[in-house]
Design an enzyme around this catalytic site. Structure first.
Site, PDB file in Angstrom:
ATOM      1  N   PRO A  89      22.679  41.133  61.635  1.00 25.51           N
ATOM      2  CA  PRO A  89      24.251  40.944  62.028  1.00 25.51           C
ATOM      3  C   PRO A  89      24.787  39.617  61.540  1.00 25.51           C
ATOM      4  CG  PRO A  89      22.778  40.990  63.833  1.00 25.51           C
ATOM      5  CD  PRO A  89      21.796  41.043  62.509  1.00 25.51           C
ATOM      6  N   GLU A 116      13.028  40.897  67.905  1.00 26.06           N
ATOM      7  CA  GLU A 116      14.193  39.955  67.937  1.00 26.06           C
ATOM      8  C   GLU A 116      14.583  39.461  66.567  1.00 26.06           C
ATOM      9  OE1 GLU A 116      15.909  38.650  70.593  1.00 26.06           O
ATOM     10  OE2 GLU A 116      14.570  40.048  71.492  1.00 26.06           O
ATOM     11  N   ARG A 154      26.805  56.216  46.466  1.00 17.71           N
ATOM     12  CA  ARG A 154      27.984  57.098  46.264  1.00 17.71           C
ATOM     13  C   ARG A 154      29.084  56.544  45.330  1.00 17.71           C
ATOM     14  NH1 ARG A 154      32.609  57.263  49.109  1.00 17.71           N
ATOM     15  NH2 ARG A 154      32.812  59.351  48.957  1.00 17.71           N
ATOM     16  N   ASP A 169      39.186  58.333  47.973  1.00 14.51           N
ATOM     17  CA  ASP A 169      38.813  57.771  49.472  1.00 14.51           C
ATOM     18  C   ASP A 169      39.593  56.513  50.034  1.00 14.51           C
ATOM     19  OD1 ASP A 169      37.072  59.953  49.952  1.00 14.51           O
ATOM     20  OD2 ASP A 169      35.373  58.936  49.030  1.00 14.51           O
TER      21      ASP A 169
END
Ligand code: SAH
Length: 255
Positions: A89, A116, A154, A169
């Site tokens: 993150p 953690e 992709r 897209d």
């Protein structure tokens, strides 16, 4: 393009690789993906991949050595990778531009954390970059690794059959995609826009551009300021029209 995924839950990633566009590409050999079980790179009797944190506190920390041995094994058996990515993150947020950059590499290793955190020395010694899939915390790096595999995979030529479909897209040119419809033409009175049934290709093309620009302006105006330069002349004209009519509306409301 080669990917190696290092995880304590290989079956999660293998299930993903069994189906869909990216899965089929691995079957056809366009993508070469190997999943490695970190437990196979432990040396103790209990095959432990985690331990208590130095300094105390809650949760467990993933040990560094299984990652080191697994990366060495990848280097030895699969070659030196272009990037060793830690899912985190705290990493660079993944977006279309990042995915495109990664899709131009030929070999990427993805490290999946759990618990953690991963021992900081993994980051220092073997990781070349950290990638986050968004500002929220998941319980493990497997889903992020699959997100990266899918978004990057992709874009590799030959993975998606029709290259034009990837080009159209959302995000490819800083525009969201236009609405899509398929049969039947009438769903309980909710009908497909006439223009799509008209067979007039020029009009259909224009309608799609108009809807894409309108949607982007309504939902993600930030994309237009960032990616505006990649709009073509027609799209720029449509944007101008929409902005002018918005100004007019505001002026009328104010008057
Ligand atoms: N304590 C850590 C979070 C650990 S979550 C922190 O606050 O930074 C456990 C693992 O899940 C991480 O090591 C990472 O591999 C993965 N993960 C969780 N959220 C993620 C996200 N948004 N993007 C990428 N990986 C994530």
């Amino acid at each position: 393009m080669k990917f190696d995924v290092l995880t304590i839950f290989p079956s999660m990633v293998e299930a993903f690789l069994a189906e869909g566009v990216v899965g089929r590409a691995t079957g056809r050999g366009v993508l070469d993906v190997r999943v490695h079980n970190l437990r196979q790179f432990t040396t103790d009797r209990h095959r432990s991949v985690d331990d208590v944190p130095y300094g105390g506190g809650p949760g467990m920390v993933m040990k560094s050595e299984p990652f080191f041995r697994a990366v060495e094994n990848v280097e030895r058996t699969r070659g030196i990778p272009d990037a060793v990515v830690l899912t985190s993150p705290q990493g660079t947020p993944l977006n279309h531009a990042e995915s495109l950059r990664l899709s131009r590499l030929s070999h990427v290793v993805l490290l999946c954390g759990r618990y953690e955190a991963v021992d900081e020395r993994v980051r220092a010694r073997v990781v070349s970059e950290e990638i986050s899939i968004g500002d929220y915390v998941l319980s493990g790096g497997e889903i992020p690794a699959m997100v990266i595999l899918d978004a990057v995979g992709r874009l590799v030529p030959g993975v998606v059959g029709d290259a034009a479909s990837v080009r159209d897209d959302s995000f490819d040119r800083g525009l969201l995609d236009h609405p899509h419809y398929t049969r039947p033409a009438d769903v309980n009175g909710d009908v497909v826009p006439d223009v799509l049934l008209s067979g007039n290709h020029a009009e259909i093309r224009w309608w799609r551009k108009y809807e894409a620009v309108k949607r982007t302006l309504e939902r993600r105006p930030d994309l237009l300021t960032k990616g505006g330069s990649r709009l073509d002349d027609e799209e720029r004209e449509i944007l101008q029209q929409l902005q002018d009519s918005e100004l007019e509306r505001k002026a009328r409301a104010g008057a």
